[in-house]
Write an enzyme that holds these catalytic residues in place. Structure first.
Site, mmCIF file in Angstrom:
data_model
loop_
_atom_site.group_PDB
_atom_site.id
_atom_site.type_symbol
_atom_site.label_atom_id
_atom_site.label_comp_id
_atom_site.label_asym_id
_atom_site.label_seq_id
_atom_site.Cartn_x
_atom_site.Cartn_y
_atom_site.Cartn_z
ATOM 1 N N ARG A 1 0.806 -1.221 0.000
ATOM 2 C CA ARG A 1 0.000 0.000 0.000
ATOM 3 C C ARG A 1 0.844 1.277 0.000
ATOM 4 N NH1 ARG A 1 -2.639 -3.915 1.893
ATOM 5 N NH2 ARG A 1 -0.724 -4.344 3.014
ATOM 6 N N THR A 2 1.806 1.356 0.906
ATOM 7 C CA THR A 2 2.530 2.621 1.065
ATOM 8 C C THR A 2 3.313 2.948 -0.206
ATOM 9 O OG1 THR A 2 2.680 2.120 3.414
ATOM 10 C CG2 THR A 2 4.074 3.898 2.604
ATOM 11 N N LYS B 1 26.180 -3.882 -0.784
ATOM 12 C CA LYS B 1 27.650 -3.865 -0.852
ATOM 13 C C LYS B 1 28.254 -3.228 0.397
ATOM 14 C CE LYS B 1 27.472 -2.930 -5.817
ATOM 15 N NZ LYS B 1 27.761 -1.875 -6.797
ATOM 16 N N ARG C 1 11.449 3.803 3.537
ATOM 17 C CA ARG C 1 11.017 2.833 4.566
ATOM 18 C C ARG C 1 12.235 2.007 4.930
ATOM 19 N NH1 ARG C 1 5.800 -1.035 4.480
ATOM 20 N NH2 ARG C 1 4.935 0.936 5.183
ATOM 21 N N HIS D 1 5.256 5.942 11.600
ATOM 22 C CA HIS D 1 4.684 5.805 10.251
ATOM 23 C C HIS D 1 3.736 7.000 10.068
ATOM 24 C CE1 HIS D 1 3.486 4.172 6.554
ATOM 25 N NE2 HIS D 1 3.191 2.923 6.884
HETATM 26 C C1 NCD Z 1 1.955 -1.017 8.295
HETATM 27 C C2 NCD Z 1 3.452 -0.854 8.493
HETATM 28 O O1 NCD Z 1 4.232 -1.027 7.558
HETATM 29 O O2 NCD Z 1 3.806 -0.505 9.625
HETATM 30 N N1 NCD Z 1 1.588 -1.279 6.951
HETATM 31 C C3 NCD Z 1 1.229 -0.227 6.155
HETATM 32 O O3 NCD Z 1 2.056 0.600 5.817
HETATM 33 N N2 NCD Z 1 -0.059 -0.086 5.824
HETATM 34 C C4 NCD Z 1 1.324 -2.006 9.219
HETATM 35 C C5 NCD Z 1 1.936 -3.372 9.311
HETATM 36 O O4 NCD Z 1 2.822 -3.755 8.551
HETATM 37 O O5 NCD Z 1 1.472 -4.095 10.189
#
Ligand code: NCD
Length: 332
Positions: free
Chosen positions: A71-72, A101, A122, A150
């Site tokens: 999703r993100t 590396k 991320r 997040h």
């Molecule tokens: C979340 C995350 O990555 O923290 N996912 C997301 O971005 N919707 C929640 C999760 O992974 O549990």
């Protein structure tokens, strides 16, 4: 520009509030009510005028993902492209970037910031986004940092809440699952703690309850919270039920053992056709997703089940975030 310190230092808590979200998006404590409403209004505009807003033509958004994402990453890529930007991207930076590396995160950011206008990152380490912001020439957007933050997920969560209730005050939120290791929980609690009258009910096994610093934060904001192991009580009380999955990849071996024993005795904390009837008619059920057994798919058609709509809202909210950052050109 405010000098950023390590997230592990006590002074970080105060420093982070001084870093404008028009400069970098690192931590949901940065957002004041003005910024939150700016994003909500902008996201509505993006939704209404989908395809018309092209503020990012000629810009490049880099997507550096060192952890899995559906999703993100897709919603950020889609948001950038819908606004007219191009994207450069690696969905598995751990293996496919120079990190494999041995390049440091700082060096990868220095290099990427020379090729792009925004970096969406991320990374499994709690302080990754802050470290990135310390060396980047372009705005950093935290798309998930270890257990810590997040912030764009929290914005889309409150967008979904606002869209339904028309307010962000006096909301009773029941947060369920792994409240110790989940970064979405932390970011959302920080955001909702900015509005008066909000209350929290935490439902989790004892060893996965939110850490003390998070409940202290709620108390310092003058708000109430309750901890319980009983999902049923919390469901009938809630305006919002926010389910989360167990963060197995972030758990210690002891936590995993404790979880096994807990689930053997009590089963998994989950919303099912049998217990959803306890949720008030006007309440909503959210989940950042992915779900792994916490929500029975048979309730997907229940009018209270809003998690797919919530995921879709991620597109409008991330368009609003990119366009707002671009308008301010990364300056506070
Ligand atoms: C979340 C995350 O990555 O923290 N996912 C997301 O971005 N919707 C929640 C999760 O992974 O549990």
């Amino acid at each position: 520009m405010v000098k950023i310190t390590s997230v592990y230092e006590e002074e970080y808590k105060n420093k982070i509030k001084q870093i404008s979200p028009h400069e970098h998006i690192l931590d949901s404590r940065q957002f004041d009510q003005g910024y939150i409403y700016e994003i909500l209004l902008n996201a509505n505009l993006m939704k209404k005028e989908m395809g018309k807003q092209k503020d990012l033509i000629g810009k490049i958004v880099a997507m550096l993902f060192y952890e899995p994402s559906t999703r993100t990453r897709f919603s950020f890529e889609s948001a950038a492209k819908r606004l007219g930007a191009e994207t450069i991207s690696t969905e598995n930076a751990k293996e496919f970037s120079s990190a494999a590396k041995g390049e440091t995160l700082e060096d990868s950011i220095r290099i990427t910031s020379g090729y792009s206008d925004f970096i969406v990152i991320r990374h499994p380490e709690d302080d990754s986004s802050v470290r990135a912001a310390m060396v980047s020439d372009v705005p950093i957007i935290n798309a998930g940092s270890g257990k810590s933050q997040h912030p764009t997920q929290a914005l889309l969560d409150v967008y979904t809440i606002y869209d339904h209730f028309g307010r962000l005050e006096n909301i009773k939120t029941c947060v369920v699952g792994d409240l110790l290791n989940g970064r979405t929980v932390r970011s959302l609690v920080y955001l909702l703690s900015k509005f008066r009258g909000n209350e929290f009910y935490f439902v989790a096994p004892k060893f996965l309850m939110p850490p003390k610093d998070l409940t202290d934060h709620i108390e310092e904001a003058g708000l109430n919270h309750t901890k319980t192991g009983s999902l049923l009580d919390a469901l009938s009380w809630a305006d919002v039920v926010y389910m989360t999955r167990t963060q197995l990849e972030r758990m210690t071996d002891t936590e995993k053992e404790e979880l096994k024993a807990y689930e053997k005795e009590y089963g998994r904390l989950a919303i099912t056709p049998e217990n959803i009837i306890n949720m008030p008619e006007k309440s909503i059920l959210l989940h950042p997703l992915p779900r792994v057994g916490e929500i029975d798919p048979r309730i997907d058609t229940d009018p209270r089940a809003r998690y797919f709509e919530q995921a879709k809202n991620g597109l409008y909210v991330r368009m609003a975030i990119l366009s707002t950052l671009n308008r301010h050109n990364g300056k506070s």
